[in-house]
Design a protein around this motif. Structure first.
Motif, short mmCIF file in Angstrom:
data_model
loop_
_atom_site.label_atom_id
_atom_site.label_comp_id
_atom_site.label_asym_id
_atom_site.label_seq_id
_atom_site.Cartn_x
_atom_site.Cartn_y
_atom_site.Cartn_z
N GLN A 54 0.85 -1.18 0.00
CA GLN A 54 0.00 0.00 0.00
C GLN A 54 0.89 1.24 0.00
O GLN A 54 1.11 1.88 1.00
CB GLN A 54 -0.91 0.00 1.23
CG GLN A 54 -1.90 1.15 1.24
CD GLN A 54 -2.58 1.26 2.58
OE1 GLN A 54 -2.20 0.64 3.53
NE2 GLN A 54 -3.61 2.07 2.65
N CYS A 116 -9.13 -4.23 0.25
CA CYS A 116 -8.51 -3.07 0.88
C CYS A 116 -7.03 -2.96 0.57
O CYS A 116 -6.42 -1.90 0.77
CB CYS A 116 -8.74 -3.09 2.40
SG CYS A 116 -7.65 -4.22 3.32
N SER A 118 -4.50 -3.99 2.05
CA SER A 118 -3.63 -3.78 3.21
C SER A 118 -3.84 -4.86 4.26
O SER A 118 -3.60 -4.64 5.44
CB SER A 118 -3.84 -2.39 3.81
OG SER A 118 -5.18 -2.24 4.25
N THR A 135 -4.44 0.04 8.41
CA THR A 135 -5.30 1.07 7.83
C THR A 135 -4.65 2.43 8.02
O THR A 135 -4.45 2.87 9.16
CB THR A 135 -6.69 1.06 8.48
OG1 THR A 135 -7.28 -0.23 8.34
CG2 THR A 135 -7.60 2.10 7.81
N ARG A 136 -4.29 3.10 6.94
CA ARG A 136 -3.72 4.43 7.02
C ARG A 136 -4.82 5.46 7.25
O ARG A 136 -5.90 5.40 6.66
CB ARG A 136 -2.98 4.78 5.73
CG ARG A 136 -1.70 4.01 5.52
CD ARG A 136 -0.60 4.45 6.46
NE ARG A 136 -0.18 5.83 6.23
CZ ARG A 136 0.73 6.20 5.33
NH1 ARG A 136 1.31 5.28 4.57
NH2 ARG A 136 1.07 7.47 5.20
N GLN A 137 -4.54 6.44 8.10
CA GLN A 137 -5.49 7.50 8.35
C GLN A 137 -5.32 8.59 7.29
O GLN A 137 -4.24 8.77 6.73
CB GLN A 137 -5.27 8.08 9.75
CG GLN A 137 -5.41 7.06 10.86
CD GLN A 137 -6.76 6.36 10.85
OE1 GLN A 137 -7.79 7.00 10.64
NE2 GLN A 137 -6.77 5.06 11.05
N PRO A 138 -6.37 9.35 7.00
CA PRO A 138 -6.30 10.36 5.94
C PRO A 138 -5.81 11.72 6.44
O PRO A 138 -5.70 11.97 7.64
CB PRO A 138 -7.75 10.44 5.47
CG PRO A 138 -8.55 10.18 6.72
CD PRO A 138 -7.75 9.17 7.51
N GLY A 139 -5.55 12.60 5.49
CA GLY A 139 -5.28 14.00 5.77
C GLY A 139 -4.13 14.23 6.72
O GLY A 139 -3.04 13.68 6.56
N ARG A 140 -4.37 15.06 7.74
CA ARG A 140 -3.32 15.42 8.68
C ARG A 140 -2.90 14.28 9.60
O ARG A 140 -1.93 14.42 10.36
CB ARG A 140 -3.76 16.63 9.50
CG ARG A 140 -3.84 17.92 8.66
CD ARG A 140 -4.38 19.07 9.45
NE ARG A 140 -4.27 20.32 8.68
CZ ARG A 140 -4.78 21.48 9.07
NH1 ARG A 140 -5.46 21.55 10.22
NH2 ARG A 140 -4.64 22.55 8.31
N SER A 142 -2.18 11.29 8.22
CA SER A 142 -1.70 10.30 7.26
C SER A 142 -0.43 9.60 7.74
O SER A 142 -0.01 8.59 7.15
CB SER A 142 -1.44 10.96 5.90
OG SER A 142 -0.46 11.97 6.00
#
Length: 235
Positions: A54, A116, A118, A135-140, A142
């Motif tokens: 990923q 997914c 991942s 699971t990668r977190q989004p935005g700030r 990340s």
């Protein structure tokens, strides 16, 4: 660019696709990766297993599979039956996200895990010994990844497989720019709490009534834990 990764049983490395000419078939990419590995002092490889990681298609996680040991790869549709048997084992399922279900019902759950891109499995001696989802977190956020759906096949419990799995996952996540790894576990799972604590995770809170098994009349609290994969930059 080849980045060596420590491995107790076989040579493992991460290779950027920027080092591999575009337009090559998988077999040619294998040969090119093998040559690059040899150039970096690794043993010649007669066969390479490649899993796309990923990382926006920019990284392969590869290792010598001649011994078929300690191989981390993305799960494939062919893994469904094995993953199902581990997931539904009486010693495993109390601490995963779904209640017992039939193989037919599990098909949709597993398909989502495969889709997914991942959900990783760790092979040992040619069979799946453990698995884990990142699971990668989004935005700030990340730079943050969450671990979940982590389990070890009962026959491999107590052998160090879970540590091997997470050490490889941590190495992979660091190459993707992850700094912080989070997870949640049930308060009635002291074995897991001790294991994660030894790996450097620290408890950061309690999530009240966050979990409920259909077999229980009560709700279960979950422990929120996190680990930093590197030192924080100085202010």
């Amino acid at each position: 660019m080849i980045i060596p990764v420590g491995c107790a049983y076989s040579d493992t490395f991460v290779v950027s696709l920027k080092a591999i000419p575009s337009g090559l078939a998988d077999s040619a990419r294998c040969a090119c990766i093998s040559a690059n590995a040899a150039n970096h002092g690794m043993q010649p490889m007669s066969r390479i297993a490649i899993s796309l990681c990923q990382d926006a298609g920019q990284t392969y996680h590869c290792l010598d599979t001649r011994a078929r040991r300690n191989m981390l790869r993305l799960a494939s549709p062919d893994d469904q039956d094995t993953v199902y048997s581990i997931y539904m084992h009486p010693d495993v399922i109390p601490y995963l996200g779904y209640d017992p279900m039939s193989a037919a019902e599990f098909r949709a759950v597993f398909q989502e895990l495969v889709d997914c891109r991942s959900f990783y499995v760790l092979e040992q001696e040619g069979s799946i010994a453990a698995f884990c989802r990142t699971t990668r977190q989004p935005g700030r956020a990340s730079h943050v990844a969450t671990l979940g759906t982590l389990a070890v096949a009962p026959r491999w419990r107590g052998t160090g497989i879970a540590r091997q799995l997470l050490e490889q996952i941590f190495t992979l996540l660091k190459t993707q720019g992850v700094l912080r790894v989070e997870l949640m576990l049930e308060v009635d799972n002291p074995r897991a709490f001790a294991f994660y604590s030894k790996l450097g995770f620290e408890q950061e809170g309690i999530m009240r009534a966050a979990y409920k098994r259909s077999s229980d009349a009560h709700y279960t609290d979950e422990i929120f834990m996190a680990k930093l994969l590197a030192d924080l930059p100085s202010a």
